[in-house]
Design an enzyme around this catalytic site. Structure first.
Site, PDB file in Angstrom:
ATOM      1  N   GLY A  12      -1.410  -3.173   1.881  1.00 35.18           N
ATOM      2  CA  GLY A  12      -0.132  -3.147   1.153  1.00 35.18           C
ATOM      3  C   GLY A  12      -0.184  -2.598  -0.256  1.00 35.18           C
ATOM      4  O   GLY A  12       0.699  -2.887  -1.061  1.00 35.18           O
ATOM      5  N   SER A  13      -1.175  -1.761  -0.564  1.00 33.79           N
ATOM      6  CA  SER A  13      -1.244  -1.269  -1.947  1.00 33.79           C
ATOM      7  C   SER A  13      -0.102  -0.299  -2.255  1.00 33.79           C
ATOM      8  O   SER A  13       0.384  -0.246  -3.389  1.00 33.79           O
ATOM      9  CB  SER A  13      -2.606  -0.626  -2.244  1.00 33.79           C
ATOM     10  OG  SER A  13      -2.740   0.608  -1.587  1.00 33.79           O
ATOM     11  N   ASN A  14       0.361   0.464  -1.280  1.00 34.76           N
ATOM     12  CA  ASN A  14       1.502   1.354  -1.527  1.00 34.76           C
ATOM     13  C   ASN A  14       2.780   0.553  -1.755  1.00 34.76           C
ATOM     14  O   ASN A  14       3.592   0.887  -2.613  1.00 34.76           O
ATOM     15  CB  ASN A  14       1.688   2.343  -0.375  1.00 34.76           C
ATOM     16  CG  ASN A  14       0.769   3.545  -0.529  1.00 34.76           C
ATOM     17  OD1 ASN A  14       0.990   4.396  -1.389  1.00 34.76           O
ATOM     18  ND2 ASN A  14      -0.285   3.603   0.280  1.00 34.76           N
ATOM     19  N   ARG A  90       1.978   1.430  13.724  1.00 35.50           N
ATOM     20  CA  ARG A  90       2.598   1.609  15.040  1.00 35.50           C
ATOM     21  C   ARG A  90       3.567   2.775  14.981  1.00 35.50           C
ATOM     22  O   ARG A  90       4.146   3.053  13.938  1.00 35.50           O
ATOM     23  CB  ARG A  90       3.375   0.344  15.452  1.00 35.50           C
ATOM     24  CG  ARG A  90       2.496  -0.851  15.735  1.00 35.50           C
ATOM     25  CD  ARG A  90       3.345  -2.099  15.870  1.00 35.50           C
ATOM     26  NE  ARG A  90       4.285  -2.036  16.982  1.00 35.50           N
ATOM     27  CZ  ARG A  90       4.020  -2.488  18.207  1.00 35.50           C
ATOM     28  NH1 ARG A  90       2.869  -3.043  18.467  1.00 35.50           N
ATOM     29  NH2 ARG A  90       4.926  -2.409  19.146  1.00 35.50           N
ATOM     30  N   ASN A 106       7.714   7.549   5.287  1.00 37.25           N
ATOM     31  CA  ASN A 106       6.310   7.175   5.500  1.00 37.25           C
ATOM     32  C   ASN A 106       5.460   7.945   4.510  1.00 37.25           C
ATOM     33  O   ASN A 106       5.867   9.000   4.014  1.00 37.25           O
ATOM     34  CB  ASN A 106       5.886   7.522   6.935  1.00 37.25           C
ATOM     35  CG  ASN A 106       4.464   7.084   7.227  1.00 37.25           C
ATOM     36  OD1 ASN A 106       4.042   5.995   6.824  1.00 37.25           O
ATOM     37  ND2 ASN A 106       3.701   7.929   7.904  1.00 37.25           N
ATOM     38  N   HIS A 108       1.518   9.570   4.235  1.00 32.14           N
ATOM     39  CA  HIS A 108       0.341   9.869   5.039  1.00 32.14           C
ATOM     40  C   HIS A 108      -0.713  10.520   4.136  1.00 32.14           C
ATOM     41  O   HIS A 108      -0.378  11.414   3.354  1.00 32.14           O
ATOM     42  CB  HIS A 108       0.724  10.815   6.194  1.00 32.14           C
ATOM     43  CG  HIS A 108      -0.430  11.090   7.098  1.00 32.14           C
ATOM     44  ND1 HIS A 108      -0.910  10.165   7.993  1.00 32.14           N
ATOM     45  CD2 HIS A 108      -1.235  12.180   7.217  1.00 32.14           C
ATOM     46  CE1 HIS A 108      -1.952  10.668   8.639  1.00 32.14           C
ATOM     47  NE2 HIS A 108      -2.164  11.883   8.186  1.00 32.14           N
TER      48      HIS A 108
HETATM   49  C1  GRF Z   1      -2.436   4.580   3.122  1.00 35.46           C
HETATM   50  O1  GRF Z   1      -3.541   5.427   3.042  1.00 35.46           O
HETATM   51  C2  GRF Z   1      -1.246   5.323   3.686  1.00 35.46           C
HETATM   52  O2  GRF Z   1      -1.225   6.655   3.312  1.00 35.46           O
HETATM   53  C3  GRF Z   1      -1.443   5.188   5.165  1.00 35.46           C
HETATM   54  O3  GRF Z   1      -1.969   3.911   5.350  1.00 35.46           O
HETATM   55  C4  GRF Z   1      -2.634   3.493   4.162  1.00 35.46           C
HETATM   56  C5  GRF Z   1      -1.999   2.199   3.748  1.00 35.46           C
HETATM   57  O4  GRF Z   1      -2.620   1.626   2.628  1.00 35.46           O
HETATM   58  N1  GRF Z   1      -0.195   5.414   5.862  1.00 35.46           N
HETATM   59  P1  GRF Z   1      -1.947   0.409   1.905  1.00 35.46           P
HETATM   60  O5  GRF Z   1      -1.752  -0.677   2.951  1.00 35.46           O
HETATM   61  O6  GRF Z   1      -0.646   0.866   1.320  1.00 35.46           O
HETATM   62  O7  GRF Z   1      -2.922  -0.030   0.838  1.00 35.46           O
END
Ligand code: GRF
Length: 200
Positions: A12-14, A90, A106, A108
């Site tokens: 969940g860092s994003n 998913r 999303n 990526h």
């Molecule tokens: C990130 O690298 C994102 O680009 C990908 O999954 C990872 C999720 O990381 N879709 P986090 O859970 O947000 O730390």
């Protein structure tokens, strides 16, 4: 205020980077709910710590359609305007996509269309690219495929390992996701074929 529904499966860092930007007043939105298909996701615990509405919706044993119906219902119940996938592992059903037309994003960790799918950073590193990067895109029914909102390039150094490259990419992801969302929430835009075109 625009209401975000965050959907995640892991650390969940994003999600936290977006939450920080909101807290600092840099993003005109609020997080209505954080949902994880994995009850033990660190991102879910972090959401609870921040006092956000955090929901575990286990996917085990359910087929995609059935699960997505429940997920859509939970998001609608919390009156979500935008669905923000943040490490959600998913693929979404067509029905899910139709429930939030042009409102699912999303991130990526590659310069799409290169290296879709899992472990994109490692795929890029092993391939030997000199420029890696990340992509924020609208979600459609194909994996890591919808119209691109923003991309950022990240150079690969000879001294890099897959891990150091991933860490540099992640810092860039954290910046890019909020930036893309800010653009979409504050500027007129439209999708022309596959192109996301910003207005004045
Ligand atoms: C990130 O690298 C994102 O680009 C990908 O999954 C990872 C999720 O990381 N879709 P986090 O859970 O947000 O730390």
């Amino acid at each position: 205020m625009t209401r975000l529904g965050i959907v995640l499966s892991g650390r969940g860092s994003n999600f936290l980077a977006i939450a920080d930007q909101i807290q600092q007043g840099n993003l005109p939105a609020e997080i209505a709910v954080v949902i994880s298909n994995r009850p033990d996701a660190a991102g879910l615990a972090a959401a609870r710590e921040r006092g956000l509405v955090a929901l575990a919706l286990p996917s085990k044993g359910l087929d995609r359609e059935e699960y997505d119906q429940r997920l859509v219902a939970a998001l609608k119940e919390h009156q979500v305007d935008w669905v923000i996938l943040a490490g959600y592992l998913r693929i979404l059903s067509a029905e899910f996509i139709r429930a939030f037309p042009q409102r699912i994003l999303n991130i990526h960790p590659s310069l799409l269309p290169a290296f879709p799918g899992l472990d994109a950073q490692e795929q890029a590193f092993t391939y030997g690219v000199k420029i890696a990067g990340c992509t924020v895109h609208f979600v459609d029914e194909q994996l890591d495929h919808g119209p691109i909102v923003l991309q950022a390039a990240v150079p690969v150094a000879d001294s890099d390992t897959a891990q150091t490259l991933s860490a540099r990419l992640l810092r860039e992801e954290h910046r890019l996701y909020s930036e893309a969302l800010r653009l979409l929430l504050t500027r007129p835009w439209r999708i022309v074929d596959r192109r996301v075109v910003l207005g004045e």
